[in-house]
Motif scaffolding. Structure first.
Motif, mmCIF file in Angstrom:
data_model
loop_
_atom_site.group_PDB
_atom_site.id
_atom_site.type_symbol
_atom_site.label_atom_id
_atom_site.label_comp_id
_atom_site.label_asym_id
_atom_site.label_seq_id
_atom_site.Cartn_x
_atom_site.Cartn_y
_atom_site.Cartn_z
ATOM 1 N N SER A 123 23.140 46.970 30.835
ATOM 2 C CA SER A 123 23.858 45.727 30.573
ATOM 3 C C SER A 123 25.020 45.528 31.540
ATOM 4 O O SER A 123 25.391 44.392 31.848
ATOM 5 C CB SER A 123 24.391 45.708 29.137
ATOM 6 O OG SER A 123 23.348 45.814 28.195
ATOM 7 N N ALA A 124 25.606 46.620 32.015
ATOM 8 C CA ALA A 124 26.778 46.528 32.888
ATOM 9 C C ALA A 124 26.403 46.162 34.323
ATOM 10 O O ALA A 124 27.099 45.370 34.977
ATOM 11 C CB ALA A 124 27.548 47.844 32.867
ATOM 12 N N LEU A 125 25.309 46.730 34.823
ATOM 13 C CA LEU A 125 24.965 46.548 36.231
ATOM 14 C C LEU A 125 24.609 45.104 36.613
ATOM 15 O O LEU A 125 25.078 44.617 37.642
ATOM 16 C CB LEU A 125 23.825 47.490 36.621
ATOM 17 C CG LEU A 125 24.220 48.906 37.042
ATOM 18 C CD1 LEU A 125 22.970 49.726 37.354
ATOM 19 C CD2 LEU A 125 25.150 48.885 38.248
ATOM 20 N N PRO A 126 23.768 44.398 35.850
ATOM 21 C CA PRO A 126 23.367 43.061 36.304
ATOM 22 C C PRO A 126 24.531 42.093 36.516
ATOM 23 O O PRO A 126 24.581 41.390 37.535
ATOM 24 C CB PRO A 126 22.434 42.571 35.185
ATOM 25 C CG PRO A 126 21.885 43.820 34.578
ATOM 26 C CD PRO A 126 23.015 44.791 34.623
ATOM 27 N N GLY A 127 25.461 42.039 35.568
ATOM 28 C CA GLY A 127 26.591 41.133 35.722
ATOM 29 C C GLY A 127 27.449 41.492 36.927
ATOM 30 O O GLY A 127 27.842 40.615 37.707
ATOM 31 N N PHE A 128 27.719 42.779 37.085
ATOM 32 C CA PHE A 128 28.526 43.236 38.219
ATOM 33 C C PHE A 128 27.835 42.909 39.542
ATOM 34 O O PHE A 128 28.464 42.404 40.479
ATOM 35 C CB PHE A 128 28.762 44.740 38.102
ATOM 36 C CG PHE A 128 29.514 45.329 39.261
ATOM 37 C CD1 PHE A 128 30.878 45.098 39.414
ATOM 38 C CD2 PHE A 128 28.862 46.094 40.218
ATOM 39 C CE1 PHE A 128 31.574 45.634 40.494
ATOM 40 C CE2 PHE A 128 29.544 46.633 41.290
ATOM 41 C CZ PHE A 128 30.902 46.399 41.434
ATOM 42 N N LEU A 129 26.529 43.175 39.615
ATOM 43 C CA LEU A 129 25.799 42.955 40.861
ATOM 44 C C LEU A 129 25.619 41.474 41.170
ATOM 45 O O LEU A 129 25.645 41.073 42.340
ATOM 46 C CB LEU A 129 24.441 43.660 40.799
ATOM 47 C CG LEU A 129 24.525 45.193 40.766
ATOM 48 C CD1 LEU A 129 23.139 45.804 40.572
ATOM 49 C CD2 LEU A 129 25.163 45.733 42.046
ATOM 50 N N TRP A 130 25.447 40.632 40.140
ATOM 51 C CA TRP A 130 25.373 39.203 40.415
ATOM 52 C C TRP A 130 26.716 38.672 40.899
ATOM 53 O O TRP A 130 26.773 37.737 41.698
ATOM 54 C CB TRP A 130 24.894 38.433 39.179
ATOM 55 C CG TRP A 130 23.405 38.344 39.132
ATOM 56 C CD1 TRP A 130 22.563 38.979 38.277
ATOM 57 C CD2 TRP A 130 22.561 37.594 40.017
ATOM 58 N NE1 TRP A 130 21.249 38.678 38.565
ATOM 59 C CE2 TRP A 130 21.222 37.829 39.627
ATOM 60 C CE3 TRP A 130 22.806 36.744 41.096
ATOM 61 C CZ2 TRP A 130 20.141 37.251 40.287
ATOM 62 C CZ3 TRP A 130 21.728 36.168 41.753
ATOM 63 C CH2 TRP A 130 20.421 36.416 41.351
ATOM 64 N N GLY A 131 27.796 39.264 40.433
ATOM 65 C CA GLY A 131 29.109 38.913 40.988
ATOM 66 C C GLY A 131 29.186 39.265 42.465
ATOM 67 O O GLY A 131 29.719 38.484 43.271
ATOM 68 N N LEU A 166 33.772 42.657 39.182
ATOM 69 C CA LEU A 166 34.567 43.113 38.042
ATOM 70 C C LEU A 166 34.984 41.940 37.157
ATOM 71 O O LEU A 166 35.002 42.059 35.923
ATOM 72 C CB LEU A 166 35.807 43.862 38.536
ATOM 73 C CG LEU A 166 35.552 45.223 39.189
ATOM 74 C CD1 LEU A 166 36.849 45.779 39.787
ATOM 75 C CD2 LEU A 166 34.973 46.216 38.177
ATOM 76 N N ALA A 167 35.304 40.803 37.773
ATOM 77 C CA ALA A 167 35.698 39.626 36.991
ATOM 78 C C ALA A 167 34.532 39.122 36.141
ATOM 79 O O ALA A 167 34.714 38.785 34.963
ATOM 80 C CB ALA A 167 36.190 38.522 37.929
ATOM 81 N N VAL A 168 33.344 39.070 36.719
ATOM 82 C CA VAL A 168 32.166 38.634 35.959
ATOM 83 C C VAL A 168 31.877 39.613 34.826
ATOM 84 O O VAL A 168 31.593 39.200 33.688
ATOM 85 C CB VAL A 168 30.939 38.508 36.894
ATOM 86 C CG1 VAL A 168 29.665 38.273 36.085
ATOM 87 C CG2 VAL A 168 31.144 37.365 37.880
ATOM 88 N N THR A 169 31.960 40.909 35.112
ATOM 89 C CA THR A 169 31.725 41.915 34.077
ATOM 90 C C THR A 169 32.729 41.774 32.937
ATOM 91 O O THR A 169 32.366 41.855 31.754
ATOM 92 C CB THR A 169 31.816 43.335 34.675
ATOM 93 O OG1 THR A 169 30.889 43.450 35.764
ATOM 94 C CG2 THR A 169 31.497 44.393 33.632
#
Length: 337
Positions: A123-131, A166-169
């Motif tokens: 769950s953590a990786l996709p949001g961070f990587l899309w950012g 980090l902001a997206v996460t």
């Protein structure tokens, strides 16, 4: 109607839906090992997103398909240049899906603990990587005159992109915590509300740093428009309102505000890019735009009729799904997860 603009707008809407709906999914997944103090609580937390998480991923799949069909050169450059990052996103989504399904297949504590952390990582990786991806598209990446990415993997992880990731996460974490405050009952709801209030300050701080860096490091000031200012102020107002609403335990309205903030963030990023889709750091003239990276007019026309026919049915089904599973969830021992 300019079909290039229409399809660019449809892709923006799809990414808005992805950030809005998968955002709380990812947030819940990241928070689950920390908010759930025992197996029953963790299963209850997962049950809150049980009816939604797999359907929410369709927004990303559809966005990718729309990019491939409407803007094949954008798709080719993005997915080749960001190949490893995209692969990590896919791997994380597979890991999360497997973890959510396999967690309940064995009662062993070590088995469930392993899959709990797999849910968190997935769950953590996709949001961070899309950012990371969005930030680099905005900042600029090495693209030559033939629309080929000529950079390397490590260039993508620059300070600006890391701040965006980090902001997206953080926004996803806040969104997920408020969703749990809205969805759960009893002690778990109280814990989720406290977590949301704790996450508010780090989230808004990271967003402020990211917005400041955007105006300092990109051409945002030179391309500033009324729409861009309005959306940015809207995002800021929504995030500020979240704290006031959480203090008064108005979780429903707080969720609306984080939803608007996420949608506004995606809109702000695309407004800054438009009509570009990827900025070339080698030569601005080599940037990919909605015109030089698009399919033929005939392809766009056929796709428009198909999309505008089926999209209302898809939206109606998803709205019905959320309506059916709208009730709060209490801590219970019997759960598929």
């Amino acid at each position: 109607m300019d079909l290039h603009i229409l399809w660019f707008g449809l892709i923006v809407i799809l990414f808005c839906g992805f950030f809005l709906l998968e955002g709380f999914d990812f947030g819940v997944g990241m928070l689950m090992p920390f908010l759930g103090k025992n197996d029953v609580e963790r299963r209850t937390i997962i049950s809150a997103i049980g009816p939604f998480w797999d359907g929410n991923e369709v927004w990303l799949i559809t966005a990718g398909g729309a990019m491939f069909a409407a803007f094949p050169d954008w798709y080719a450059t993005l997915f080749s240049g960001f190949y490893i990052v995209m692969f990590l996103v896919l791997l994380a989504l597979i890991l999360r899906g497997a973890a959510l399904e396999f967690r309940g297949k064995d009662k062993s504590r070590s088995w469930r603990r392993f899959w709990d952390w797999a849910v968190m990582l997935g769950s953590a990786l996709p949001g961070f990587l899309w950012g990371i991806i969005f930030a680099n598209c905005l900042l600029g990446v090495p693209i030559d005159e033939k629309m080929n990415f000529v950079g390397n993997f490590w260039q993508l992880f620059n300070p600006y992109a890391l701040v965006c990731g980090l902001a997206v996460t953080a926004m996803f974490l806040l969104h997920g915590a408020i969703f749990l405050d809205l969805k759960l009952e009893g002690k778990l709801r109280v814990h989720a509300g406290k977590m949301a209030r704790l996450l508010w300050l780090p989230t808004i701080s990271l967003v402020v740093v990211f917005v400041s860096a955007t105006y300092l490091l990109t051409d945002a000031l030179a391309r500033l428009s009324i729409a861009q200012v309005a959306v940015t102020l809207g995002v800021a107002s929504a995030l500020i309102a979240v704290f006031w609403l959480l203090q008064r335990e108005k979780s429903g309205w707080a969720f609306v505000m984080t939803s608007l903030a996420l949608i506004g963030t995606v809109l702000a990023l695309y407004l800054q890019l438009f009509p570009r889709m990827m900025v070339s750091s080698l030569n601005p003239a080599w940037s990919l735009t909605i015109y030089n990276a698009s399919s033929s007019q005939y392809t766009l026309t056929v796709m428009s009729w198909v999309a505008l026919t089926f999209i209302p049915f898809v939206l109606a089904y998803q709205a019905w799904n959320y309506w059916v599973f709208r009730k709060r969830i209490s801590v219970h021992a019997s759960s598929h997860y």
